[in-house]
Design a protein around this motif. Structure first.
Motif, short mmCIF file in Angstrom:
data_model
loop_
_atom_site.label_atom_id
_atom_site.label_comp_id
_atom_site.label_asym_id
_atom_site.label_seq_id
_atom_site.Cartn_x
_atom_site.Cartn_y
_atom_site.Cartn_z
N PRO A 1 0.79 -1.22 0.00
CA PRO A 1 0.00 0.00 0.00
C PRO A 1 0.83 1.28 0.00
O PRO A 1 0.33 2.34 -0.29
CB PRO A 1 -0.84 -0.10 1.27
CG PRO A 1 -0.24 -1.18 2.08
CD PRO A 1 0.58 -2.04 1.16
N ALA B 1 -7.15 12.93 1.17
CA ALA B 1 -6.28 12.56 2.28
C ALA B 1 -6.10 13.77 3.18
O ALA B 1 -5.91 14.89 2.70
CB ALA B 1 -4.93 12.09 1.76
N GLN C 1 -0.41 2.44 -6.96
CA GLN C 1 -1.78 2.87 -6.70
C GLN C 1 -2.29 3.80 -7.79
O GLN C 1 -3.44 3.69 -8.21
CB GLN C 1 -1.86 3.56 -5.33
CG GLN C 1 -1.64 2.60 -4.19
CD GLN C 1 -1.49 3.31 -2.86
OE1 GLN C 1 -1.15 4.49 -2.79
NE2 GLN C 1 -1.76 2.59 -1.79
N ARG D 1 -9.58 5.63 -3.93
CA ARG D 1 -9.41 6.40 -2.69
C ARG D 1 -7.96 6.71 -2.35
O ARG D 1 -7.66 7.86 -1.99
CB ARG D 1 -10.08 5.68 -1.53
CG ARG D 1 -9.98 6.50 -0.23
CD ARG D 1 -10.69 5.85 0.93
NE ARG D 1 -12.12 5.95 0.72
CZ ARG D 1 -12.97 4.94 0.88
NH1 ARG D 1 -12.52 3.77 1.25
NH2 ARG D 1 -14.25 5.10 0.69
N PRO D 2 -7.01 5.78 -2.45
CA PRO D 2 -5.63 6.11 -2.05
C PRO D 2 -4.99 7.23 -2.86
O PRO D 2 -4.04 7.85 -2.41
CB PRO D 2 -4.86 4.80 -2.25
CG PRO D 2 -5.89 3.74 -2.26
CD PRO D 2 -7.13 4.37 -2.81
N ASP E 1 -12.28 1.60 -3.55
CA ASP E 1 -11.06 1.23 -2.84
C ASP E 1 -9.81 1.45 -3.68
O ASP E 1 -8.73 1.71 -3.15
CB ASP E 1 -11.12 -0.23 -2.37
CG ASP E 1 -12.15 -0.43 -1.27
OD1 ASP E 1 -12.59 0.56 -0.65
OD2 ASP E 1 -12.52 -1.60 -1.02
#
Length: 157
Positions: free
Chosen positions: A16, A138, A22, A92-93, A89
Motif C-alpha cells: 500500500p 487525504a 496505486q 481512494r488512495p 477502494d
C-alpha cells in the motif's frame, strides 16, 4: 470464505505504500470500468488503456505486461457484485493526486475505442466524474503537543 479470496491477486496492489502502483491501478480501473460497462471487453479497449498510460508517461516504471495483467484482473473484479467497492477502494488512495482529469480523459478514450459508445459506458464515465469530485481527500496528520489538547468535558486532568 475460501482462501483464494484472501491471497493477493495478479495485478493487485500488495504494497500500500507504493504510490506509483496505486496511481497506475486507479488509471487502469477507470478504463476497465468503462470497458466492462457494455458487458463485453474488447481487446482494443485494453490496448487504449495501456496506450493512454504509455503516451502520457503516467506509469513509466510499470511494464506493459503488468498493466495488462492489472487490467484483466480488475476488469474481472468489476464483473462481481461488489464492483463499486473495488472502484472506490482503488481510487481512494490517490484521491488527493492530480490524476482526476486523466481518469476522465482515459474513460472517454476507452468508451470510443471500439467505435461504439454504449449508454452504459456513458453512465460509467459520469460515475467516474462524480467519484473524482466526492472521494474524501487525504487529510494531513499534524502532531499536537499534549498541552494544546482540549480536555474532554468531565475530564479532571
Amino acid at each position: 470464505m475460501p482462501d483464494r479470496d484472501l491471497s493477493p491477486i495478479l495485478g493487485e496492489i500488495t504494497d500500500p505504500s507504493s504510490l506509483h502502483e496505486q496511481a497506475a491501478a486507479a488509471l487502469v480501473i477507470a478504463g476497465a470500468l468503462v470497458a466492462v460497462a457494455d458487458r463485453r471487453v474488447a481487446s482494443v479497449e485494453r490496448d487504449e488503456v495501456i496506450r493512454f498510460i504509455r503516451d502520457r508517461a503516467l506509469a513509466p516504471h510499470i511494464d506493459e505486461q503488468r498493466l495488462e495483467a492489472m487490467f484483466d484482473e480488475l476488469a474481472d473484479r468489476l464483473d462481481r457484485p461488489d464492483f463499486a467497492n473495488v472502484v472506490i477502494d482503488t481510487l481512494r488512495p490517490v484521491s488527493d493526486l492530480a490524476i482526476a482529469s486523466h481518469l476522465v480523459d482515459l474513460s472517454e478514450r476507452v468508451a470510443a475505442a471500439d467505435d461504439d459508445v454504449h449508454p452504459h459506458e456513458v453512465q460509467a464515465i459520469k460515475l467516474l466524474r462524480l467519484l473524482t469530485l466526492v472521494l474524501p481527500r487525504a487529510k494531513p496528520v499534524t502532531a499536537r503537543r499534549v498541552s494544546d489538547q482540549q480536555p474532554v468535558s468531565g475530564d479532571t486532568t
